[in-house]
Design an enzyme around this catalytic site. Sequence first.
Site: not given
Length: 634
Positions: A380, A482
């Site tokens: 995060c 990604g």
Amino acid sequence: MENAMEETVEKKTDVVVKGDAALKTQFLTTKDKFHEFVDSGWKGPKGHKTSDNEKPEEEKETSVEEPETKKFKVDPEERNKVGKPDGKRIRGQNKSRPHTKPNAFEEKRLCPSVIQDNKECTYGDKCIFLHDAAEYTASKLADIGESCYLYDTFGKCGYGLSCRYAKAHTTPDFKTMENAELIKANEGRETVKNSLKKELQNQLRKRSVAFKKSEEYLKTLANNKEKTQRLGNAVVSADPTGEEQRVSTEAETQARQDKQPPVKTIGPLTDEDVIKLRQCEKKQVDFQDKLYLAPLTTCGNLPFRRLCKRFGADITCGEMAMCTNLLQGQQSEWALLKRHESEDVFGVQVEGCFPDTMTRCAELINNNADVDFVDINSGCPIDLVYKKGGGCGLMTRNRKFEQIIKGMNHVLDVPLTVKIRTGVQEKCNIAHKLIPEMKKWDVSMITLHGRSREQRYTKLADWDYITACSKLASPVPLFGNGDILSYEDAMKAKETGVSGIMIARGALIKPWIFTEIKESRHWDISSNERMDVLRDFSNFGLEHWGSDTRGVEKTRTFMLEWLSFMCRYIPVGLLERVPQKINERPPFYMGRNYLESLMASQHAGDWIRISEMLLGPVPKNFIFLPKHKANAYK
């Protein structure tokens, strides 16, 4: 004449802007023409639809000038209302978004005792809610539709008169109808698991929950710490011959005398006393060659995960939950752990920065929730989490990270996974150093997002680095994450040698990406099919959050958050070059029908219109503030 020709060539070349997706020129348009078309179409007759083969006149015109991206339409009269300086648009994020309580949309609310078959109200005359069904019905907001999804699915709507589809299951004398056949068919069915029980919530608030395994592990940590301190305080003296001699402190000597055996030798022994669950004996999950829906804050809610499961997601995970909030028994945090019956492989993701809270939280989940694995969020990037040492901060705190992983492994009966980034700084990757250590700490699976914390989403994910890390991780499964937005992206990712693929933004932009990957094709999904997907989401939302005004507006809010991503999708049939890339901005374009054009709008007001087609008109005091200020709607 020559000058006119040169200007025409320049304007045509300006249509395609660097960074924009390549669309067929006949669909490109300008910002003004786009919004003019969307607004004029909405003002038309209700239920107006255009077939996929029909094209509006504006669509046939080729754009001669492409406006600057991300400058959304704003009414001049509204500039002062939203606090915009003249000539400037608001930028950045709405970091302190005001939370509108769902109760604010109804002036008068019906007492739960009336909804629950006219039971006696425990508050008597002090009750602030209405008890007269006729009075409530007269003041209630108009019904949205003629059929109730809950009544049609389960045979009974638990929201009774307060349901925004109440006409479908209410008699003229305000009695709630039931379908006995459907009720019998759904008897004993538990559609959602992991709800927080009131008894457990009270125990957590009173701090009366026992964490036996956690205390066991934390005690060993404390003993190791004391031992390290004693060794540091040891006195080193030298004898006359010059040889050094170590002298133990009194505390160290006393510690040896007081040392207890690891297992009590008096009384009967149980398996739990002497046998520790080994890693190979824990519940196993097959992570190989799976499509993993990433844990997505806000948008990765249960109704959205149900949609992704329908489209072919193999593994789902709940939204990131703060371990301290779970330990305090917060209802809103426990809601993130809920699991639908369709989620066959489901995990929960927790965030924390201290071994004691993370270990206790893991034991709490292990004993009170039905999950297949637990994931540690070590990726995060937001400041609120990072500055406290959580999220990406754990990657730079190896000792704490090790203690957290070992502690959680000690108390869990299910696999423990970890999600990390390449590193904190943009040009300083550290994941390759951590992965060999995590293998020693008995992590069951690692997910690597190919970006650093500083990088965020400014550049493409580094799949070459993911490839190198997957070799280091073997035999531990490593998932790559990604920039996956098409099955071609997924095929290239699989060639790197990763065990599986995690999909995040790609699933938000088009949740049918899982179907595309499994069927190895580009799906030119129509606007009506996309509308059906949104309709399913609204039905799932009404089932999950409720069909009363409160539930309807909560469903609408989450739908709008999702539409802020879904509007970036460009239909396959409009692309000059297939597939669309995740880092390419969608230019202004006309769709093949009005609905397709409306779904392409990046203005929050148009997202509201889409929600109104499914959930009825918004209340007068409705405010929607997305994460980015430029898209605000008031």
